[in-house]
Scaffold this motif. Sequence first.
Motif, mmCIF file in Angstrom:
data_model
loop_
_atom_site.group_PDB
_atom_site.id
_atom_site.type_symbol
_atom_site.label_atom_id
_atom_site.label_comp_id
_atom_site.label_asym_id
_atom_site.label_seq_id
_atom_site.Cartn_x
_atom_site.Cartn_y
_atom_site.Cartn_z
ATOM 1 N N SER A 106 0.853 -1.195 0.000
ATOM 2 C CA SER A 106 0.000 0.000 0.000
ATOM 3 C C SER A 106 0.883 1.238 0.000
ATOM 4 C CB SER A 106 -0.880 0.026 1.260
ATOM 5 O OG SER A 106 -0.031 0.169 2.393
ATOM 6 N N LEU A 107 0.267 2.376 -0.291
ATOM 7 C CA LEU A 107 1.025 3.631 -0.258
ATOM 8 C C LEU A 107 1.606 3.864 1.134
ATOM 9 C CD1 LEU A 107 2.038 6.333 -1.330
ATOM 10 C CD2 LEU A 107 -0.217 7.298 -0.888
ATOM 11 N N ASP A 108 0.805 3.602 2.182
ATOM 12 C CA ASP A 108 1.312 3.814 3.546
ATOM 13 C C ASP A 108 2.554 2.972 3.801
ATOM 14 O OD1 ASP A 108 -0.554 5.678 4.062
ATOM 15 O OD2 ASP A 108 -1.888 4.370 5.222
ATOM 16 N N ALA A 109 2.481 1.705 3.393
ATOM 17 C CA ALA A 109 3.638 0.817 3.610
ATOM 18 C C ALA A 109 4.846 1.320 2.827
ATOM 19 C CB ALA A 109 3.280 -0.605 3.178
ATOM 20 N N ALA A 110 4.607 1.818 1.617
ATOM 21 C CA ALA A 110 5.715 2.321 0.789
ATOM 22 C C ALA A 110 6.337 3.568 1.426
ATOM 23 C CB ALA A 110 5.203 2.634 -0.616
ATOM 24 N N LEU A 111 5.487 4.433 1.991
ATOM 25 C CA LEU A 111 6.023 5.655 2.610
ATOM 26 C C LEU A 111 6.837 5.332 3.851
ATOM 27 C CD1 LEU A 111 2.978 8.077 2.102
ATOM 28 C CD2 LEU A 111 5.213 8.196 0.970
ATOM 29 N N VAL A 112 6.371 4.362 4.632
ATOM 30 C CA VAL A 112 7.129 3.955 5.832
ATOM 31 C C VAL A 112 8.497 3.416 5.409
ATOM 32 C CG1 VAL A 112 7.210 2.281 7.736
ATOM 33 C CG2 VAL A 112 5.082 3.515 7.251
ATOM 34 N N LEU A 113 8.480 2.568 4.385
ATOM 35 C CA LEU A 113 9.737 1.999 3.880
ATOM 36 C C LEU A 113 10.685 3.111 3.429
ATOM 37 C CD1 LEU A 113 10.648 -1.018 3.198
ATOM 38 C CD2 LEU A 113 10.117 -0.432 0.831
ATOM 39 N N ALA A 114 10.129 4.076 2.713
ATOM 40 C CA ALA A 114 10.955 5.168 2.184
ATOM 41 C C ALA A 114 11.516 6.030 3.315
ATOM 42 C CB ALA A 114 10.131 6.025 1.228
ATOM 43 N N GLU A 115 10.668 6.378 4.282
ATOM 44 C CA GLU A 115 11.129 7.230 5.410
ATOM 45 C C GLU A 115 12.233 6.511 6.186
ATOM 46 O OE1 GLU A 115 9.915 10.268 6.527
ATOM 47 O OE2 GLU A 115 7.860 10.482 5.745
ATOM 48 N N THR A 116 12.045 5.219 6.406
ATOM 49 C CA THR A 116 13.049 4.456 7.157
ATOM 50 C C THR A 116 14.377 4.448 6.391
ATOM 51 O OG1 THR A 116 11.247 3.040 7.890
ATOM 52 C CG2 THR A 116 13.464 2.218 8.302
ATOM 53 N N ALA A 117 14.306 4.226 5.106
ATOM 54 C CA ALA A 117 15.532 4.188 4.294
ATOM 55 C C ALA A 117 16.206 5.565 4.268
ATOM 56 C CB ALA A 117 15.199 3.733 2.881
ATOM 57 N N LEU A 118 15.399 6.624 4.172
ATOM 58 C CA LEU A 118 15.972 7.977 4.169
ATOM 59 C C LEU A 118 16.679 8.249 5.500
ATOM 60 C CD1 LEU A 118 12.980 9.772 2.412
ATOM 61 C CD2 LEU A 118 15.345 9.807 1.556
ATOM 62 N N ASP A 119 16.053 7.810 6.606
ATOM 63 C CA ASP A 119 16.681 7.996 7.923
ATOM 64 C C ASP A 119 18.004 7.233 8.010
ATOM 65 O OD1 ASP A 119 14.571 9.543 8.625
ATOM 66 O OD2 ASP A 119 13.562 8.027 9.869
ATOM 67 N N GLU A 120 17.986 6.004 7.524
ATOM 68 C CA GLU A 120 19.228 5.204 7.550
ATOM 69 C C GLU A 120 20.307 5.875 6.722
ATOM 70 O OE1 GLU A 120 19.120 0.911 6.738
ATOM 71 O OE2 GLU A 120 16.969 1.057 7.146
ATOM 72 N N ALA A 121 19.926 6.381 5.560
ATOM 73 C CA ALA A 121 20.911 7.020 4.671
ATOM 74 C C ALA A 121 21.504 8.265 5.336
ATOM 75 C CB ALA A 121 20.259 7.383 3.341
ATOM 76 N N ALA A 122 20.654 8.971 6.084
ATOM 77 C CA ALA A 122 21.129 10.208 6.732
ATOM 78 C C ALA A 122 22.170 9.907 7.804
ATOM 79 C CB ALA A 122 19.940 10.960 7.325
ATOM 80 N N LEU A 123 22.154 8.690 8.328
ATOM 81 C CA LEU A 123 23.108 8.331 9.382
ATOM 82 C C LEU A 123 24.446 7.835 8.829
ATOM 83 C CD1 LEU A 123 20.705 6.479 11.867
ATOM 84 C CD2 LEU A 123 21.656 8.780 12.080
ATOM 85 N N LEU A 124 24.507 7.592 7.540
ATOM 86 C CA LEU A 124 25.767 7.098 6.951
ATOM 87 C C LEU A 124 26.789 8.236 6.893
ATOM 88 C CD1 LEU A 124 24.440 4.957 3.942
ATOM 89 C CD2 LEU A 124 25.251 4.147 6.156
ATOM 90 N N PRO A 125 28.088 7.895 6.971
ATOM 91 C CA PRO A 125 29.109 8.957 6.870
ATOM 92 C C PRO A 125 29.057 9.648 5.500
ATOM 93 C CG PRO A 125 30.113 6.751 7.035
ATOM 94 C CD PRO A 125 28.646 6.559 7.172
ATOM 95 N N ALA A 126 29.457 10.913 5.490
ATOM 96 C CA ALA A 126 29.427 11.652 4.209
ATOM 97 C C ALA A 126 30.350 10.966 3.199
ATOM 98 C CB ALA A 126 29.879 13.088 4.449
ATOM 99 N N PRO A 127 29.877 10.741 1.986
ATOM 100 C CA PRO A 127 30.740 10.072 0.991
ATOM 101 C C PRO A 127 31.840 11.011 0.488
ATOM 102 C CG PRO A 127 28.631 10.701 0.023
ATOM 103 C CD PRO A 127 28.546 11.078 1.469
ATOM 104 N N ASP A 128 32.915 10.409 0.003
ATOM 105 C CA ASP A 128 34.002 11.188 -0.576
ATOM 106 C C ASP A 128 33.688 11.424 -2.058
ATOM 107 O OD1 ASP A 128 36.281 12.290 -1.544
ATOM 108 O OD2 ASP A 128 37.637 10.689 -0.858
ATOM 109 N N LEU A 129 33.315 12.650 -2.377
ATOM 110 C CA LEU A 129 32.888 12.929 -3.757
ATOM 111 C C LEU A 129 34.043 12.828 -4.762
ATOM 112 C CD1 LEU A 129 30.263 15.799 -3.383
ATOM 113 C CD2 LEU A 129 29.978 13.336 -3.160
#
Length: 380
Positions: A106-129
């Motif tokens: 469902s859309l709700d399930a997809a949004l939860v998945l997306a928010e969780t992934a965005l939060d996880e990504a925000a916790l990763l160290p900054a990449p070396d560009l």
Amino acid sequence: MKATVNTALRLNGIRVRTAPPRWKLPCANTECSLHQLSPYIGKIKSSIAADLIERYSEPGDLVVDPFAGAGTIPFEAAIRGRRALAADISSYARILAQAKLAPPPSLDAALVLAETALDEAALLPAPDLNEVPAWVREFYHPRTLSEALNFATVCRRPGNEFLMACFLGILHHQRPGFLSYPSSHLVPYLRNRQFPRQDFPEMYAYRELKPRLLAKVRRSYKRFATPTKRAVLPFRQTAVEILTLPRQFGALITSPPYMNALDYGRDNRLRLWFIAPNLANNVDNDVTQRRQAFVNALSSLATKAERGLKPKGYCVYVVGEAIKRTFDGHPSNVVVTIMHQQAPSLRLKTVMADQIPDVRRTRRECKGVKTEHVLVFQRS
Ligand SMILES: C[S@@+](CC[C@H](N)C(=O)[O-])C[C@H]1O[C@@H](n2cnc3c(N)ncnc32)[C@H](O)[C@@H]1O
């Protein structure tokens, strides 16, 4: 001297019919929005896929598509009471097909998945560009690129194919909902001449990933349909030559690569890089480049159809017609010859020709695919 398209009205003795007029009708506003997750070169129109499935398979049949691309045919089969087996050599195809065939429920399930992934990504160290190739860097504002790199890292984890597909779908374009500097959508080319930085500074500003990704997820659920789990066999990412098919299947409906006309590796290069940055030149295949490779792939498939197609079952090829001086055999003729040799129990029953309007063509100015032939074989 210019090469000419074979406009003969008969192919192997079968009259070439014009495709049904309804194939011309637009379907972008009626098809399931999962078909619009991310563009795919050579994608079949979903309404044509649906029509072929209704005509040439029966409910309950296993429909096989070994050149599944974005999964259009398997998806339409699976939501029409068939079972579907999708395979393709390309990692981009795998992601789109898996996203489409097994999205969050469902859309709700997809949004939860997306928010969780965005939060996880925000916790990763900054990449070396500096480790990012210059040709990739030139598409993005550095802050946007950092966010994109970390989010892609999370998306690469198994089970996140739907998120990866949404992310790839907003990777490049010039509209505000996309992540890159102004560029084309289907094939990645910067449009910095058309939109010079000094005249369009807002197009070169930081573009935050989160709101764009969440908006993309919402768009994907606008017209939603999903196959049941039972209807979908696991995706196989493999070359058709080494693909093993079930002992028996009800129909084979597929669109083989457009020989000579399209280059999947080059045209998807930015998306392929984010899918697997360590695999430089992560090229999908060489089938589209060389005639012999096309012949080998189609010969191998014909043998499998001969072995596994159920009695009276159909094998349907949607063959793009490439105009190219270097290619001395018309693709449809090549397919018919191969089928005649490798699948003698399958007979050519119907041939339809569909003119592809310019708007559906990948590169409008070049000599590309202009017509498609639908070749329908039936097992005797
Ligand atoms: C015309 S596209 C299929 C498009 C698809 N029907 C869709 O709607 O997206 C052809 C596909 O063949 C795949 N392909 C090319 N060579 C292949 C091979 N040897 N084995 C399996 N897949 C291959 C390409 O990756 C591409 O996705």
